[in-house]
Design an enzyme around this catalytic site. Structure first.
Site, PDB file in Angstrom:
ATOM      1  N   LYS A 195       0.845  -1.192   0.000  1.00 17.08           N
ATOM      2  CA  LYS A 195       0.000   0.000   0.000  1.00 17.08           C
ATOM      3  C   LYS A 195       0.879   1.240   0.000  1.00 17.08           C
ATOM      4  O   LYS A 195       1.466   1.606   1.001  1.00 17.08           O
ATOM      5  CB  LYS A 195      -0.953   0.055   1.205  1.00 17.08           C
ATOM      6  CG  LYS A 195      -2.063   1.081   0.931  1.00 17.08           C
ATOM      7  CD  LYS A 195      -2.702   1.685   2.133  1.00 17.08           C
ATOM      8  CE  LYS A 195      -1.959   2.807   2.748  1.00 17.08           C
ATOM      9  NZ  LYS A 195      -1.785   4.012   1.891  1.00 17.08           N
ATOM     10  N   GLU A 270       9.870   1.130  10.548  1.00 19.35           N
ATOM     11  CA  GLU A 270      10.911   2.146  10.418  1.00 19.35           C
ATOM     12  C   GLU A 270      10.201   3.473  10.593  1.00 19.35           C
ATOM     13  O   GLU A 270       9.457   3.899   9.716  1.00 19.35           O
ATOM     14  CB  GLU A 270      11.600   2.009   9.050  1.00 19.35           C
ATOM     15  CG  GLU A 270      12.954   2.689   9.015  1.00 19.35           C
ATOM     16  CD  GLU A 270      12.899   4.002   8.300  1.00 19.35           C
ATOM     17  OE1 GLU A 270      12.697   5.034   8.977  1.00 19.35           O
ATOM     18  OE2 GLU A 270      13.042   4.013   7.067  1.00 19.35           O
ATOM     19  N   CYS A 304      13.529  10.816   7.142  1.00 18.94           N
ATOM     20  CA  CYS A 304      13.533  10.398   8.553  1.00 18.94           C
ATOM     21  C   CYS A 304      14.911  10.588   9.164  1.00 18.94           C
ATOM     22  O   CYS A 304      15.047  10.678  10.364  1.00 18.94           O
ATOM     23  CB  CYS A 304      13.039   8.971   8.689  1.00 18.94           C
ATOM     24  SG  CYS A 304      13.766   7.892   7.474  1.00 18.94           S
ATOM     25  N   GLU A 401       8.860  15.237  15.145  1.00 17.72           N
ATOM     26  CA  GLU A 401       9.435  15.154  13.805  1.00 17.72           C
ATOM     27  C   GLU A 401       8.714  16.198  12.951  1.00 17.72           C
ATOM     28  O   GLU A 401       7.529  16.079  12.686  1.00 17.72           O
ATOM     29  CB  GLU A 401       9.201  13.743  13.255  1.00 17.72           C
ATOM     30  CG  GLU A 401       9.981  13.477  12.001  1.00 17.72           C
ATOM     31  CD  GLU A 401       9.762  12.075  11.469  1.00 17.72           C
ATOM     32  OE1 GLU A 401       8.608  11.599  11.456  1.00 17.72           O
ATOM     33  OE2 GLU A 401      10.751  11.450  11.051  1.00 17.72           O
TER      34      GLU A 401
HETATM   35  P1  NAI Z   1       1.732   8.246   8.184  1.00 15.38           P
HETATM   36  O1  NAI Z   1       2.744   7.485   8.949  1.00 15.38           O
HETATM   37  O2  NAI Z   1       0.373   8.372   8.792  1.00 15.38           O
HETATM   38  O3  NAI Z   1       1.596   7.627   6.717  1.00 15.38           O
HETATM   39  C1  NAI Z   1       2.510   6.723   6.141  1.00 15.38           C
HETATM   40  C2  NAI Z   1       1.777   5.559   5.503  1.00 15.38           C
HETATM   41  O4  NAI Z   1       0.966   4.923   6.486  1.00 15.38           O
HETATM   42  C3  NAI Z   1       0.834   5.945   4.372  1.00 15.38           C
HETATM   43  O5  NAI Z   1       0.849   4.941   3.392  1.00 15.38           O
HETATM   44  C4  NAI Z   1      -0.512   5.980   5.071  1.00 15.38           C
HETATM   45  O6  NAI Z   1      -1.603   5.770   4.194  1.00 15.38           O
HETATM   46  C5  NAI Z   1      -0.378   4.823   6.033  1.00 15.38           C
HETATM   47  N1  NAI Z   1      -1.273   4.881   7.197  1.00 15.38           N
HETATM   48  C6  NAI Z   1      -1.759   5.981   7.825  1.00 15.38           C
HETATM   49  N2  NAI Z   1      -2.548   5.626   8.849  1.00 15.38           N
HETATM   50  C7  NAI Z   1      -2.586   4.276   8.878  1.00 15.38           C
HETATM   51  C8  NAI Z   1      -3.234   3.313   9.713  1.00 15.38           C
HETATM   52  N3  NAI Z   1      -4.007   3.668  10.722  1.00 15.38           N
HETATM   53  N4  NAI Z   1      -3.025   1.992   9.463  1.00 15.38           N
HETATM   54  C9  NAI Z   1      -2.225   1.604   8.458  1.00 15.38           C
HETATM   55  N5  NAI Z   1      -1.604   2.468   7.636  1.00 15.38           N
HETATM   56  C10 NAI Z   1      -1.775   3.787   7.831  1.00 15.38           C
HETATM   57  O7  NAI Z   1       2.352   9.701   7.918  1.00 15.38           O
HETATM   58  P2  NAI Z   1       1.597  11.033   7.410  1.00 15.38           P
HETATM   59  O8  NAI Z   1       0.325  11.190   8.142  1.00 15.38           O
HETATM   60  O9  NAI Z   1       1.585  11.061   5.953  1.00 15.38           O
HETATM   61  O10 NAI Z   1       2.636  12.152   7.897  1.00 15.38           O
HETATM   62  C11 NAI Z   1       2.617  12.646   9.235  1.00 15.38           C
HETATM   63  C12 NAI Z   1       3.991  12.706   9.815  1.00 15.38           C
HETATM   64  O11 NAI Z   1       4.553  11.413   9.820  1.00 15.38           O
HETATM   65  C13 NAI Z   1       5.016  13.523   9.046  1.00 15.38           C
HETATM   66  O12 NAI Z   1       4.963  14.868   9.366  1.00 15.38           O
HETATM   67  C14 NAI Z   1       6.296  12.898   9.502  1.00 15.38           C
HETATM   68  O13 NAI Z   1       6.669  13.462  10.746  1.00 15.38           O
HETATM   69  C15 NAI Z   1       5.950  11.471   9.723  1.00 15.38           C
HETATM   70  N6  NAI Z   1       6.427  10.635   8.594  1.00 15.38           N
HETATM   71  C16 NAI Z   1       7.608   9.995   8.758  1.00 15.38           C
HETATM   72  C17 NAI Z   1       8.144   9.265   7.735  1.00 15.38           C
HETATM   73  C18 NAI Z   1       9.442   8.576   7.895  1.00 15.38           C
HETATM   74  O14 NAI Z   1      10.022   8.106   6.926  1.00 15.38           O
HETATM   75  N7  NAI Z   1       9.956   8.466   9.090  1.00 15.38           N
HETATM   76  C19 NAI Z   1       7.494   9.182   6.425  1.00 15.38           C
HETATM   77  C20 NAI Z   1       6.214   9.855   6.366  1.00 15.38           C
HETATM   78  C21 NAI Z   1       5.738  10.562   7.422  1.00 15.38           C
END
Ligand code: NAI
Ligand code: MG
Length: 500
Positions: A195, A270, A304, A401
């Protein structure tokens, strides 16, 4: 690796035309419309305009994809020899490079990042990851044990694929994050329901097509586009999924781990980071300034491993902060697709608002914006490179973050290393860190004190496919990349045989 000549004529398609299509789900090797009939818009973050539409998959589609992955796992994929698996993965790496221009265009349009970063960085890195794991497919050996029990024994281990894996990835490096997950899963013989993030799903769909062209059997790699709260949550809780791998926020990682409890599927995470950059007074300052600036502002800070807390020895603090500010201000801001652009937008309105909210909170608490901190007067979700001074460790900008081109600058006084190590470790996260010094002894001693999965010395954001990457503390569970990632996708079976 620099790719000059994008692709042989006729081989690579038109990335923009691909993006602008309506995209179905990719299940069992076929384009499948979503059960609900719903579509979701994918935006161009440099303008806010709709780029294209993808299917909004949800639980019903996840069920179909998991079934397809199970069939492929029980069927053709497990019957294939490791060397045939290896050849398919290698062929996919070739196809990725053949289509480098097209994939880079898709990646840049949906994410917003500079086209050069996609073309010369992320796309070749993606191919590298597939190539590296192609090699591993034929090297997954068990071992024999010498047991001490009386009698004759032959005991050995086998490394078997875990089965159907769900992989949920973020939008910051849409192709690289795909490769980090998909390549080791394919090498070990697992099947996949992927996904991608709802902001950047299109590159994954093109890559799935290329995987079929490379000879991957139907159902080995399925792509369900959709939202996290629906498609992502359904995958996390699914009883037919044996393992889930995730990259993204710590909050979502926690939700996934909780949902995975139901069938105790294996989980690797991660998660977020809050990387410290530590500059000791003896460092090569020109190098350190350039490295700190790029460590914080690369990919608009949406990494990250981004340097978000810049600890600088007081003797060189003013020079470093001025230098990083100058480098930030000099970055050419614009749409990623413009080759002159060095700093693209952040991925969405939501991310941009979140960044300004955190900055505003800091300002209310007495933090000082040294430079940047504003949205330039233009369309799209841009954030100017920002340095925040006069911070306290309790502020959100120091704890959360931020995921924008934003770095906090903090002076430190002694160079006995303990003070700065304590400050650097004062975070729930432990993903990455960077140290700038020419003192070998200090570099090693500080590297040992930092509680983080990666310590960069005199470099930042350096990833190689051979180097395990992952987090201490709340930055995650397990390691992607390198040989260690293979452990995430294999079960060890012990066979103990008495020889009468
Ligand atoms: P997120 O972690 O919510 O989204 C990442 C992935 O998880 C997307 O594919 C999303 O559809 C999926 N996802 C979201 N909620 C889910 C759930 N309940 N169950 C399963 N999958 C789910 O991140 P988001 O909301 O896009 O960004 C918010 C913050 O997250 C950013 O500001 C950043 O701080 C952090 N982030 C960190 C990343 C990293 O590589 N460490 C990458 C992306 C976001
Ligand atoms: Mg979220």
């Amino acid at each position: 690796m620099i790719i000059q000549d994008v692709a042989a004529p006729g081989q690579s398609g038109d990335g923009e035309a691909f993006v602008r299509r309506d995209h179905m789900l990719f299940i069992g090797g076929k384009q499948v419309p979503p059960v609900s009939g719903q579509m979701l818009d994918v935006e161009d973050p440099s303008s806010g305009e709709v780029l294209g539409r993808v299917a909004e998959g949800d639980k019903a589609d996840v069920d179909a994809a998991v079934m397809a992955a199970r069939r492929a796992f029980e069927g053709p994929w497990s019957e294939m020899s490791p060397s045939e698996r290896s050849r398919i993965i290698w062929r996919l790496a070739d196809l990725i490079l053949d289509h480098a221009g097209e994939l880079a265009t898709i990646n840049t349009l949906e994410n917003g990042k500079p086209i050069g970063d996609s073309l010369n960085g992320e796309v070749p890195f993606t191919a590298d990851v597939f190539r590296y794991y192609a090699g591993w497919a034929t090297k997954l050996n068990g071992e024999t044990m010498t047991v001490s029990a009386p009698g004759n024994w032959h005991t050995y281990t086998r490394r078997e694929p875990i089965g159907v894996t769900a992989q949920i990835i973020p939008w910051n490096f849409p192709l690289a994050m795909l490769a980090w997950k998909v390549a080791p899963a394919l090498a070990t013989g697992c099947t996949i329901v992927l996904k991608p993030a709802e902001q950047t799903p299109i590159g994954a769909l093109r890559l799935a097509e290329l995987a079929m062209e490379a000879g991957l059997p139907e159902g080995v790699l399925n792509v369900v586009t959709g939202y996290g709260a629906t498609a992502g949550a359904a995958l996390s809780a699914h009883p037919g999924v044996d393992k889930i791998a995730f990259t993204g926020s710590t909050a979502t990682g926690r939700a996934i781990a909780t949902a995975a409890i139901g069938n105790l599927k294996k989980v690797s995470l991660e998660l977020g980071g809050k990387a410290p950059t530590i500059i000791l007074p003896d460092a090569d300052l020109d190098m350190a300034i350039a490295g700190a600036a790029s460590g914080s502002f690369f990919n608009a800070g949406q990494s990250c491993g981004a340097g978000t807390r810049l600890y600088v020895h007081r003797d060189v603090y003013d020079r470093v902060v001025e230098g990083v500010a100058e480098q930030g201000a000099a970055m050419q801001m614009g749409a990623g697709i413009d080759p002159a652009t060095q700093l693209g937008p952040v991925v969405s309105k939501k991310q941009q608002s979140r960044i300004f909210r955190i900055l505003e909170e800091g300002r209310d608490d007495g933090a000082e914006i040294v430079c940047g901190g504003f949205a330039p007067n233009r369309e799209g979700y841009f954030v100017s490179p920002t340095i925040v001074g006069n911070v306290r460790s309790s502020m959100a900008v120091m704890r959360e973050e931020v995921f924008g081109p934003v770095v906090c600058a903090i002076p430190f006084d002694d160079d006995g290393l303990d003070e700065v190590a304590r400050a650097a470790n004062d975070t729930e996260y432990g993903l990455a860190s960077a140290i700038w010094t020419n003192d070998l002894s200090k570099a090693h001693r500080l590297a040992a004190k930092i509680k983080a999965g990666t310590v960069w010395v005199n470099t930042h954001n350096f990833n190689d496919v051979t180097m395990p990457f992952g987090g201490f503390k709340q930055s995650g569970w397990g390691r992607d990349l390198g040989a260690q990632a293979l452990d995430l996708y294999t079960e060890t079976k012990t066979v103990a045989m008495r020889l009468p």
